[in-house]
Design a protein around this motif. Structure first.
Motif, PDB file in Angstrom:
ATOM      1  N   SER A 164      32.263  66.624  43.697  1.00  0.00           N
ATOM      2  CA  SER A 164      33.039  66.860  44.935  1.00  0.00           C
ATOM      3  C   SER A 164      34.098  65.866  45.103  1.00  0.00           C
ATOM      4  O   SER A 164      34.866  66.216  46.087  1.00  0.00           O
ATOM      5  N   TRP A 165      34.253  64.822  44.176  1.00  0.00           N
ATOM      6  CA  TRP A 165      35.344  64.049  44.538  1.00  0.00           C
ATOM      7  C   TRP A 165      36.707  64.543  43.681  1.00  0.00           C
ATOM      8  O   TRP A 165      37.828  64.097  44.046  1.00  0.00           O
ATOM      9  N   TYR A 166      36.463  65.563  43.048  1.00  0.00           N
ATOM     10  CA  TYR A 166      37.688  66.037  42.182  1.00  0.00           C
ATOM     11  C   TYR A 166      38.304  67.228  42.663  1.00  0.00           C
ATOM     12  O   TYR A 166      37.481  68.056  43.309  1.00  0.00           O
ATOM     13  N   THR A 167      39.644  67.471  42.423  1.00  0.00           N
ATOM     14  CA  THR A 167      40.133  68.805  42.452  1.00  0.00           C
ATOM     15  C   THR A 167      39.893  69.494  41.131  1.00  0.00           C
ATOM     16  O   THR A 167      39.992  68.896  40.121  1.00  0.00           O
ATOM     17  N   MET A 168      39.566  70.839  41.191  1.00  0.00           N
ATOM     18  CA  MET A 168      39.365  71.427  39.786  1.00  0.00           C
ATOM     19  C   MET A 168      40.338  72.490  39.561  1.00  0.00           C
ATOM     20  O   MET A 168      40.888  73.291  40.523  1.00  0.00           O
ATOM     21  N   GLY A 169      41.071  72.521  38.456  1.00  0.00           N
ATOM     22  CA  GLY A 169      42.231  73.508  38.104  1.00  0.00           C
ATOM     23  C   GLY A 169      41.974  74.345  36.828  1.00  0.00           C
ATOM     24  O   GLY A 169      41.132  73.965  35.974  1.00  0.00           O
ATOM     25  N   TRP A 170      42.613  75.440  36.881  1.00  0.00           N
ATOM     26  CA  TRP A 170      42.767  76.083  35.639  1.00  0.00           C
ATOM     27  C   TRP A 170      44.127  76.202  35.089  1.00  0.00           C
ATOM     28  O   TRP A 170      45.007  76.412  35.852  1.00  0.00           O
ATOM     29  N   PHE A 171      44.300  76.157  33.812  1.00  0.00           N
ATOM     30  CA  PHE A 171      45.425  76.037  33.171  1.00  0.00           C
ATOM     31  C   PHE A 171      45.157  77.232  31.831  1.00  0.00           C
ATOM     32  O   PHE A 171      44.072  77.260  31.555  1.00  0.00           O
ATOM     33  N   ARG A 172      46.536  77.555  31.535  1.00  0.00           N
ATOM     34  CA  ARG A 172      46.209  78.322  30.394  1.00  0.00           C
ATOM     35  C   ARG A 172      47.586  78.358  29.158  1.00  0.00           C
ATOM     36  O   ARG A 172      48.565  77.704  29.667  1.00  0.00           O
TER      37      ARG A 172
END
Length: 122
Positions: A30-38
Protein backbone atom coordinates in the motif's frame (compact mmCIF):
# COMPACT_ATOMS: atom_id res chain seq x y z
CA UNK A 1 12.46 -4.65 -2.06
CA UNK A 2 9.36 -5.35 -4.08
CA UNK A 3 8.93 -8.29 -6.42
CA UNK A 4 6.37 -8.03 -9.21
CA UNK A 5 5.01 -10.88 -11.30
CA UNK A 6 2.74 -10.23 -14.29
CA UNK A 7 0.37 -12.69 -15.91
CA UNK A 8 -2.55 -12.75 -18.29
CA UNK A 9 -0.94 -11.88 -21.59
CA UNK A 10 -1.65 -13.78 -24.77
CA UNK A 11 -2.97 -13.66 -28.31
CA UNK A 12 -6.34 -12.06 -28.99
CA UNK A 13 -8.20 -10.88 -32.07
CA UNK A 14 -8.86 -7.23 -32.71
CA UNK A 15 -11.87 -6.06 -30.73
CA UNK A 16 -11.25 -8.61 -28.01
CA UNK A 17 -10.33 -8.25 -24.36
CA UNK A 18 -7.62 -9.37 -21.97
CA UNK A 19 -7.01 -8.83 -18.28
CA UNK A 20 -3.47 -8.53 -17.01
CA UNK A 21 -2.56 -9.15 -13.39
CA UNK A 22 0.47 -8.10 -11.39
CA UNK A 23 1.06 -9.53 -7.94
CA UNK A 24 3.48 -7.81 -5.60
CA UNK A 25 5.45 -9.30 -2.75
CA UNK A 26 8.02 -7.90 -0.41
CA UNK A 27 7.55 -4.44 1.09
CA UNK A 28 4.14 -3.12 2.05
CA UNK A 29 2.08 -2.94 -1.12
CA UNK A 30 0.00 0.00 0.00
CA UNK A 31 2.96 2.38 0.13
CA UNK A 32 3.41 2.32 -3.61
CA UNK A 33 1.87 3.58 -6.79
CA UNK A 34 1.38 0.79 -9.28
CA UNK A 35 1.71 1.39 -12.97
CA UNK A 36 1.54 -0.39 -16.31
CA UNK A 37 3.86 0.38 -19.19
CA UNK A 38 4.26 -1.27 -22.57
CA UNK A 39 6.97 -1.60 -25.17
CA UNK A 40 6.22 -2.44 -28.76
CA UNK A 41 8.92 -3.79 -31.10
CA UNK A 42 11.28 -1.04 -32.17
CA UNK A 43 9.66 1.53 -29.88
CA UNK A 44 10.44 3.03 -26.52
CA UNK A 45 8.63 1.93 -23.39
CA UNK A 46 5.43 3.92 -22.99
CA UNK A 47 3.13 4.69 -20.08
CA UNK A 48 -0.26 2.99 -20.06
CA UNK A 49 -1.94 3.54 -16.70
CA UNK A 50 -1.22 3.99 -13.00
CA UNK A 51 -3.11 3.89 -9.75
CA UNK A 52 -2.36 5.24 -6.30
CA UNK A 53 -2.83 2.25 -4.04
CA UNK A 54 -3.70 4.34 -0.99
CA UNK A 55 -6.19 6.74 -2.48
CA UNK A 56 -7.44 4.96 -5.55
CA UNK A 57 -6.54 7.82 -7.88
CA UNK A 58 -5.66 6.72 -11.38
CA UNK A 59 -4.39 8.11 -14.64
CA UNK A 60 -4.28 6.82 -18.19
CA UNK A 61 -2.49 7.56 -21.40
CA UNK A 62 -4.66 9.11 -24.08
CA UNK A 63 -4.17 6.08 -26.31
CA UNK A 64 -5.95 3.72 -23.90
CA UNK A 65 -8.37 6.04 -22.10
CA UNK A 66 -11.89 4.68 -22.32
CA UNK A 67 -10.70 1.20 -23.32
CA UNK A 68 -8.42 0.12 -20.46
CA UNK A 69 -9.20 0.11 -16.74
CA UNK A 70 -6.67 -0.19 -13.93
CA UNK A 71 -7.76 -1.48 -10.55
CA UNK A 72 -6.26 -2.86 -7.36
CA UNK A 73 -7.01 -5.50 -4.78
CA UNK A 74 -4.99 -4.58 -1.71
CA UNK A 75 -5.99 -7.74 0.10
CA UNK A 76 -4.36 -9.77 -2.69
CA UNK A 77 -1.51 -7.29 -3.37
CA UNK A 78 -2.56 -7.38 -6.99
CA UNK A 79 -3.11 -4.71 -9.61
CA UNK A 80 -5.13 -5.44 -12.74
CA UNK A 81 -5.32 -3.97 -16.22
CA UNK A 82 -8.58 -4.73 -17.99
CA UNK A 83 -8.06 -4.16 -21.71
CA UNK A 84 -11.10 -3.91 -23.97
CA UNK A 85 -11.53 -3.09 -27.64
CA UNK A 86 -7.98 -4.15 -28.35
CA UNK A 87 -6.39 -3.30 -31.68
CA UNK A 88 -3.10 -4.35 -33.31
CA UNK A 89 -1.45 -1.14 -32.12
CA UNK A 90 -1.81 -2.46 -28.56
CA UNK A 91 0.59 -5.30 -29.33
CA UNK A 92 3.52 -5.01 -26.94
CA UNK A 93 5.23 -6.43 -23.90
CA UNK A 94 3.36 -5.07 -20.90
CA UNK A 95 5.29 -4.31 -17.72
CA UNK A 96 4.04 -3.76 -14.21
CA UNK A 97 5.95 -1.26 -12.09
CA UNK A 98 5.94 0.01 -8.51
CA UNK A 99 6.85 3.54 -7.57
CA UNK A 100 6.20 6.22 -5.00
CA UNK A 101 4.44 8.90 -7.03
CA UNK A 102 1.54 8.80 -9.46
CA UNK A 103 3.47 9.79 -12.57
CA UNK A 104 3.51 8.61 -16.20
CA UNK A 105 7.32 8.48 -16.39
CA UNK A 106 9.21 5.20 -16.23
CA UNK A 107 12.09 6.83 -14.35
CA UNK A 108 9.77 7.48 -11.40
CA UNK A 109 9.22 3.76 -10.79
CA UNK A 110 11.62 1.76 -8.66
CA UNK A 111 10.63 -1.85 -9.33
CA UNK A 112 9.63 -3.69 -12.48
CA UNK A 113 8.17 -7.02 -13.41
CA UNK A 114 9.51 -9.26 -16.15
CA UNK A 115 6.78 -8.37 -18.62
CA UNK A 116 4.00 -10.26 -20.34
CA UNK A 117 3.42 -10.38 -24.10
CA UNK A 118 0.14 -9.14 -25.55
CA UNK A 119 -0.44 -9.76 -29.24
CA UNK A 120 -3.51 -8.47 -31.05
CA UNK A 121 -4.19 -9.93 -34.47
CA UNK A 122 -6.12 -8.07 -37.15
Amino acid sequence: QVQLVESGGGLVQAGGSLRLSCTASGRTFSWYTMGWFRQAPGKERAFVAAINTSGGRMTYSDSVKGRFTISIDNAENTVYLQMNSLNPEDTAVYYCAAGRLLRPYDWSYDYWGQGTQVTVSS
